[in-house]
Design an enzyme around this catalytic site. Sequence first.
Site, PDB file in Angstrom:
ATOM      1  N   GLU A  43       0.802  -1.232   0.000  1.00 44.22           N
ATOM      2  CA  GLU A  43       0.000   0.000   0.000  1.00 44.22           C
ATOM      3  C   GLU A  43       0.833   1.280   0.000  1.00 44.22           C
ATOM      4  OE1 GLU A  43       0.557  -2.203   2.397  1.00 44.22           O
ATOM      5  OE2 GLU A  43       0.514  -1.319   4.395  1.00 44.22           O
ATOM      6  N   HIS A  77      -7.962  -4.684  -0.540  1.00 47.27           N
ATOM      7  CA  HIS A  77      -7.164  -4.705   0.689  1.00 47.27           C
ATOM      8  C   HIS A  77      -6.215  -3.505   0.726  1.00 47.27           C
ATOM      9  CE1 HIS A  77      -4.837  -6.587   4.000  1.00 47.27           C
ATOM     10  NE2 HIS A  77      -3.830  -5.973   3.414  1.00 47.27           N
ATOM     11  N   GLU A  78      -5.471  -3.314  -0.345  1.00 47.19           N
ATOM     12  CA  GLU A  78      -4.469  -2.236  -0.339  1.00 47.19           C
ATOM     13  C   GLU A  78      -5.121  -0.865  -0.234  1.00 47.19           C
ATOM     14  OE1 GLU A  78      -1.762  -3.409   0.354  1.00 47.19           O
ATOM     15  OE2 GLU A  78      -2.044  -5.439  -0.424  1.00 47.19           O
ATOM     16  N   HIS A  92      -5.982   0.147   3.251  1.00 44.13           N
ATOM     17  CA  HIS A  92      -4.872   0.659   4.072  1.00 44.13           C
ATOM     18  C   HIS A  92      -4.822   2.196   4.076  1.00 44.13           C
ATOM     19  CE1 HIS A  92      -2.607  -2.698   5.634  1.00 44.13           C
ATOM     20  NE2 HIS A  92      -2.515  -3.291   4.446  1.00 44.13           N
ATOM     21  N   GLU A 105      -2.903  -4.443   9.746  1.00 43.50           N
ATOM     22  CA  GLU A 105      -3.393  -5.520   8.878  1.00 43.50           C
ATOM     23  C   GLU A 105      -4.734  -6.097   9.336  1.00 43.50           C
ATOM     24  OE1 GLU A 105      -2.234  -5.846   6.042  1.00 43.50           O
ATOM     25  OE2 GLU A 105      -0.246  -4.933   6.208  1.00 43.50           O
ATOM     26  N   ASP A 152      10.388  -9.599  10.093  1.00 47.01           N
ATOM     27  CA  ASP A 152      10.027 -10.468   8.970  1.00 47.01           C
ATOM     28  C   ASP A 152       9.950 -11.941   9.378  1.00 47.01           C
ATOM     29  OD1 ASP A 152       9.231  -9.056   6.776  1.00 47.01           O
ATOM     30  OD2 ASP A 152      11.244  -8.845   5.927  1.00 47.01           O
ATOM     31  N   TYR A 200      -3.204 -10.570  10.509  1.00 45.74           N
ATOM     32  CA  TYR A 200      -4.327 -10.319   9.599  1.00 45.74           C
ATOM     33  C   TYR A 200      -5.598 -10.982  10.128  1.00 45.74           C
ATOM     34  CZ  TYR A 200      -0.853  -9.115   5.959  1.00 45.74           C
ATOM     35  OH  TYR A 200       0.168  -8.554   5.235  1.00 45.74           O
TER      36      TYR A 200
END
Length: 646
Positions: free
Chosen positions: A287, A311-312, A315, A334, A392, A400
């Site tokens: 995003e 979804h993006e 954001h 998320e 990460d 999510y």
Amino acid sequence: MSSNTPFKPDPTTQSNYLDVTTEHVEFNWEIDFVFRVIEGSALHTMIVKADEVYEVIFDTGDLHIESAEVNGSSATFVLGDKHPVMGSSLHIPLPSPAKKGTKLQIKISYKTNKDCVALQWLEKEQTQGKTFPYLFSQCQPIYARTLAPLQDTPSVKLTYSSKVTSVLPVLMSAIRVSPPSSGPAHDGKEIGKDKVTYAYNQPTSIPSYLIAIAAGNVRFKALPSEKDKNWTCGIWAEPELIDAAYWEFSEDTARFLAAGEKIVVPYKFGVYDLLVLPPSFPYGGMENACLTFLTPTLLAGDRTLVDVVVHELTHSWFGNGVTHTDASHFWLNEGFTTYIERVLLQTLHTPAHRGFSFVIGYKGLTDDLKNYETKPKYQRLVIDFDVGEDPDDAYSQVPYEKGANLLLHLERVLGGLDVFLPYIRNYVETFMGRSINTDIWKAHLYEYWSKNGGEDKLNALDSVDWEAWLHGGGLKLPVEMEYDLTLVQEAYALAKRWDESRTKNVASLDFKKSDLDSFDSNQKAVFLERLQSFKPLPAAHIAHLGKIYGVAATTNTEIRYRYYEVALQDPSTPEAKAVAQEAAKWVVGNDGTGVVKGRMKFCRPVFRAINSADTTVARETFEEYKLSFHPIARRLIEKDIGLAVV
Ligand code: BES
Ligand code: ZN
């Protein structure tokens, strides 16, 4: 109600962002495609927050620092030792202590180098057009520091402006100042040869992870402008893909953005463009402000994968508008986005679509919870990261899906969407432009419902097992959730027939190609996922399934990777070794297509599955093709298949 968790600074930054904070940064860059470097400067306008400050500390990662200036005068600097995750801190001592409220101008001249994790430099062969090289960045979660010296924490929100000189068109996560997007490509100059300077401005403050750049042979196609809107939408892609990209996304993008505005608050970034990247882009979507980056695997030709765009764009409010303070509270970005994305699907399609999306998500959640059985800390919604721990390593569906389910649970206990959506709007209005953590979110939640409902609603909130939702691990959600199953029934029924056929001889099976006729790609995906919830089917059955349904050879990546998961569910069979070989060829594009499956959602599970069937094939394939993958994907696959220490 109010929480007493002690304040913890962002554990992934070495900057002294609490003492002195960037308000604006000006980038002056030149891109060199031959030597693969970005060279130039970053000029920070900063404000002192502490009583007295003696130095400014930035995050950097593999940057070569050439010089520094404080308020226009040359200054000394010290680059700290490299931390494997956080990079090297860049210390710039101030000539005299700066008092609270003082503004500082700090300029750093530097170059990136070939190890900068944020950047992938592609050879021309790795692009669609195969004529020009390509460069793109991925800064989330903590790689912006490998693109520029920054206070690389989402706790700091800054505006930026840039001038970037390049022989290929340049895109950034900001509003184009010049040359105009809809003018001739590369300002009418020769692409790949002449230098053009692109100017951008991002007047809305954003976290550093939303800074982004892409440069390549890209073209623009504007969407028709929407009535009464002060924003525009358009699509960027290489010329070979621009028509397909326009077809895939033009129908839904502005419509969903407008629907989001109705539910939440008006879109405030002015421009909402999409950029379709080359196949090594490691995510489905990212995003980046004003310019969502997308994987080309969404170009399915049937508009079935636009959920990623939904979804993006969601954001815009959750993440880009209201931002998490640091990786520990990533779920605020998320989880909220996933929850509202599905409300939008319900609004513009049907309630069944919302349920469907929760069902698909639930499979991803349980898989990831299982993956983290040996690392239960990452099964939690709020993760208490140690200083320097790699966010990460914790990237999964947990923030999510646990996040979206927590919000769905709250919606249900508080009385449904009609009362819950006004709460969501109030949340965004309250925190727009700020960075917040879970405690601040929860305090506002209680405050809102005590003002808008009182006793009953507070009792409802107290009925929530907060400890389990926010800090609990395990393989299940704290509450067993019910979803609208209308759209999954058929897919489940077909999977059940396969499960029940396992003892029959393949020759006597009565499955037909037309079983899937009424399924869209999401339903096919659910069918393949459902199969994985059963004991592995016999290899002959799987081969038959792959053939009659065409899923073993489909170009739809969402389906193909799930087929490999099914086929490698039992990695110990002799057939699995052969499938692993095929999967290995497919994932790196050594199957005649030359198209790498760089999206981590696809390549990571496929490499893991290959690895469980045949470690040698996984490792040798990866070693040979690793440069096809983005540096972020490279690092994570190496860990997944045991080529690097975790
Ligand atoms: N912001 C994420 C991608 C991301 C998260 C990049 C963390 C780096 C670190 C993006 O919004 C995202 O969630 N993408 C998903 C899309 C999906 C949930 C529809 C993806 O890429 O799979
Ligand atoms: Zn997201």
